[in-house]
Motif scaffolding. Structure first.
Motif, mmCIF file in Angstrom:
data_model
loop_
_atom_site.group_PDB
_atom_site.id
_atom_site.type_symbol
_atom_site.label_atom_id
_atom_site.label_comp_id
_atom_site.label_asym_id
_atom_site.label_seq_id
_atom_site.Cartn_x
_atom_site.Cartn_y
_atom_site.Cartn_z
ATOM 1 N N ILE A 181 0.867 -1.179 0.000
ATOM 2 C CA ILE A 181 0.000 0.000 0.000
ATOM 3 C C ILE A 181 0.902 1.227 0.000
ATOM 4 O O ILE A 181 1.727 1.393 0.892
ATOM 5 C CB ILE A 181 -0.920 0.031 1.238
ATOM 6 N N ASP A 182 0.741 2.071 -1.020
ATOM 7 C CA ASP A 182 1.518 3.303 -1.080
ATOM 8 C C ASP A 182 0.592 4.517 -1.111
ATOM 9 O O ASP A 182 1.051 5.634 -1.269
ATOM 10 C CB ASP A 182 2.431 3.282 -2.311
ATOM 11 N N GLY A 183 -0.705 4.305 -0.955
ATOM 12 C CA GLY A 183 -1.683 5.387 -0.967
ATOM 13 C C GLY A 183 -2.264 5.623 0.419
ATOM 14 O O GLY A 183 -1.652 5.284 1.429
ATOM 15 N N LYS A 184 -3.470 6.183 0.461
ATOM 16 C CA LYS A 184 -4.131 6.495 1.732
ATOM 17 C C LYS A 184 -5.257 5.501 1.977
ATOM 18 O O LYS A 184 -6.057 5.237 1.092
ATOM 19 C CB LYS A 184 -4.689 7.915 1.711
ATOM 20 N N VAL A 185 -5.305 4.991 3.204
ATOM 21 C CA VAL A 185 -6.357 4.051 3.595
ATOM 22 C C VAL A 185 -6.927 4.505 4.925
ATOM 23 O O VAL A 185 -6.191 4.762 5.870
ATOM 24 C CB VAL A 185 -5.807 2.607 3.724
ATOM 25 N N GLU A 186 -8.266 4.606 4.969
ATOM 26 C CA GLU A 186 -8.952 4.901 6.222
ATOM 27 C C GLU A 186 -9.881 3.728 6.492
ATOM 28 O O GLU A 186 -10.939 3.608 5.880
ATOM 29 C CB GLU A 186 -9.742 6.202 6.092
ATOM 30 N N GLY A 187 -9.438 2.827 7.364
ATOM 31 C CA GLY A 187 -10.209 1.630 7.658
ATOM 32 C C GLY A 187 -9.287 0.516 8.116
ATOM 33 O O GLY A 187 -8.067 0.650 8.094
ATOM 34 N N ASP A 188 -9.876 -0.585 8.529
ATOM 35 C CA ASP A 188 -9.112 -1.713 9.062
ATOM 36 C C ASP A 188 -8.555 -2.582 7.943
ATOM 37 O O ASP A 188 -9.149 -2.697 6.876
ATOM 38 C CB ASP A 188 -9.992 -2.560 9.976
ATOM 39 N N ILE A 189 -7.405 -3.206 8.232
ATOM 40 C CA ILE A 189 -6.760 -4.112 7.283
ATOM 41 C C ILE A 189 -6.570 -5.443 7.991
ATOM 42 O O ILE A 189 -5.949 -5.496 9.060
ATOM 43 C CB ILE A 189 -5.409 -3.557 6.807
ATOM 44 N N ASN A 190 -7.119 -6.525 7.422
ATOM 45 C CA ASN A 190 -7.019 -7.867 8.010
ATOM 46 C C ASN A 190 -6.509 -8.845 6.968
ATOM 47 O O ASN A 190 -7.013 -8.861 5.848
ATOM 48 C CB ASN A 190 -8.390 -8.348 8.508
ATOM 49 N N SER A 191 -5.534 -9.680 7.371
ATOM 50 C CA SER A 191 -5.006 -10.659 6.428
ATOM 51 C C SER A 191 -4.139 -11.679 7.144
ATOM 52 O O SER A 191 -3.611 -11.423 8.217
ATOM 53 C CB SER A 191 -4.157 -9.957 5.368
ATOM 54 N N ASP A 192 -3.998 -12.839 6.504
ATOM 55 C CA ASP A 192 -3.014 -13.828 6.940
ATOM 56 C C ASP A 192 -1.772 -13.709 6.075
ATOM 57 O O ASP A 192 -0.921 -14.583 6.081
ATOM 58 C CB ASP A 192 -3.593 -15.244 6.830
ATOM 59 N N GLY A 193 -1.652 -12.636 5.317
ATOM 60 C CA GLY A 193 -0.550 -12.449 4.391
ATOM 61 C C GLY A 193 0.472 -11.449 4.895
ATOM 62 O O GLY A 193 0.563 -11.140 6.080
ATOM 63 N N VAL A 194 1.251 -10.915 3.936
ATOM 64 C CA VAL A 194 2.352 -10.001 4.217
ATOM 65 C C VAL A 194 1.978 -8.611 3.697
ATOM 66 O O VAL A 194 1.653 -8.451 2.523
ATOM 67 C CB VAL A 194 3.650 -10.500 3.538
ATOM 68 N N LEU A 195 2.050 -7.612 4.567
ATOM 69 C CA LEU A 195 1.705 -6.238 4.211
ATOM 70 C C LEU A 195 2.954 -5.373 4.223
ATOM 71 O O LEU A 195 3.760 -5.438 5.148
ATOM 72 C CB LEU A 195 0.678 -5.669 5.199
ATOM 73 N N THR A 196 3.099 -4.547 3.182
ATOM 74 C CA THR A 196 4.154 -3.537 3.140
ATOM 75 C C THR A 196 3.471 -2.184 3.037
ATOM 76 O O THR A 196 2.647 -1.961 2.150
ATOM 77 C CB THR A 196 5.090 -3.741 1.934
ATOM 78 N N ASN A 223 4.971 6.549 0.775
ATOM 79 C CA ASN A 223 3.937 7.567 0.579
ATOM 80 C C ASN A 223 2.630 7.223 1.291
ATOM 81 O O ASN A 223 1.689 8.006 1.246
ATOM 82 C CB ASN A 223 3.652 7.738 -0.915
ATOM 83 N N ALA A 224 2.570 6.070 1.915
ATOM 84 C CA ALA A 224 1.317 5.583 2.505
ATOM 85 C C ALA A 224 0.973 6.313 3.794
ATOM 86 O O ALA A 224 1.855 6.708 4.568
ATOM 87 C CB ALA A 224 1.413 4.086 2.778
ATOM 88 N N GLU A 225 -0.337 6.468 3.993
ATOM 89 C CA GLU A 225 -0.865 6.979 5.252
ATOM 90 C C GLU A 225 -2.087 6.132 5.587
ATOM 91 O O GLU A 225 -3.095 6.198 4.887
ATOM 92 C CB GLU A 225 -1.236 8.453 5.122
ATOM 93 N N ILE A 226 -1.972 5.358 6.658
ATOM 94 C CA ILE A 226 -3.039 4.441 7.033
ATOM 95 C C ILE A 226 -3.609 4.862 8.382
ATOM 96 O O ILE A 226 -2.862 5.078 9.334
ATOM 97 C CB ILE A 226 -2.521 2.986 7.098
ATOM 98 N N ARG A 227 -4.944 4.967 8.434
ATOM 99 C CA ARG A 227 -5.645 5.279 9.677
ATOM 100 C C ARG A 227 -6.609 4.135 9.950
ATOM 101 O O ARG A 227 -7.645 4.040 9.297
ATOM 102 C CB ARG A 227 -6.404 6.595 9.578
#
Length: 174
Positions: free
Chosen positions: A67-82, A86-90
């Motif tokens: 993720i290199d953009g903006k996310v407003e919300g929850d992130i759930n996974s059994d995987g690998v997140l980078t 430039n990313a901004e996660i709330r």
């Protein structure tokens, strides 16, 4: 079944590109082989949300996501997140593994490894089995290094009583 493309056959045209015999051209099917017969969801590579993407809502993914953009919300996974530079996660992040280069405002819970890179900013609590924080990273919150597995409820301590009298501690006089 591979896609079929119709191509004109035996076309005769005059100088103005009109059909010489005013008939519609006869079409014959040509089979085109698809070099990649797998469906797109099965590509096995890393999925990318680029810097011009903004999402409001929860995200779920299977394997790897950058993720290199903006996310407003929850992130759930059994995987690998980078989380890119430039990313901004709330929001809350729960995943198997994470590497943070950008900004995260929310709690992170990972089952395995969490890596905070030198220019990242994390404002929130962190729970991980393995934690790597590079020099220069900004981390505001609490961290808990877990065993990586699901925690069992704490065992109740057993009280053992002895028949010996209790001796005073720290030089107290009886």
């Amino acid at each position: 079944m591979p896609p079929v493309r119709e191509e004109p056959r035996d076309l005769i045209t005059d100088d103005n590109n009109h059909h010489a015999n005013d008939e519609e051209p006869k079409l014959t099917p040509t089979i085109i082989d698809n070099p990649n017969p797998k469906p797109m969801a099965d590509h096995g590579g890393k999925d990318i949300l680029s810097s011009d993407v903004e999402i409001k809502g929860s995200i779920k993914f299977q394997k790897e996501l950058l993720i290199d953009g903006k996310v407003e919300g929850d992130i759930n996974s059994d995987g690998v997140l980078t989380v890119g530079e430039n990313a901004e996660i709330r929001g809350e992040i729960k995943t198997k593994s994470i590497t943070v280069y950008g900004k995260v405002h929310g709690n992170i819970t990972v089952g395995e490894r969490c890596e905070l890179k030198s220019k990242c900013v994390l404002q929130g609590d962190l729970k991980a089995a393995r934690l790597i924080i590079e020099e220069g990273a900004t981390f505001i919150g609490k961290s808990e290094v877990t065993t990586g597995g699901i925690k069992a409820p704490p065992a109740r301590p057993e009280v053992v009583r002895s028949n010996e009298p209790i001796k005073a501690a720290f030089g107290a006089r009886a």
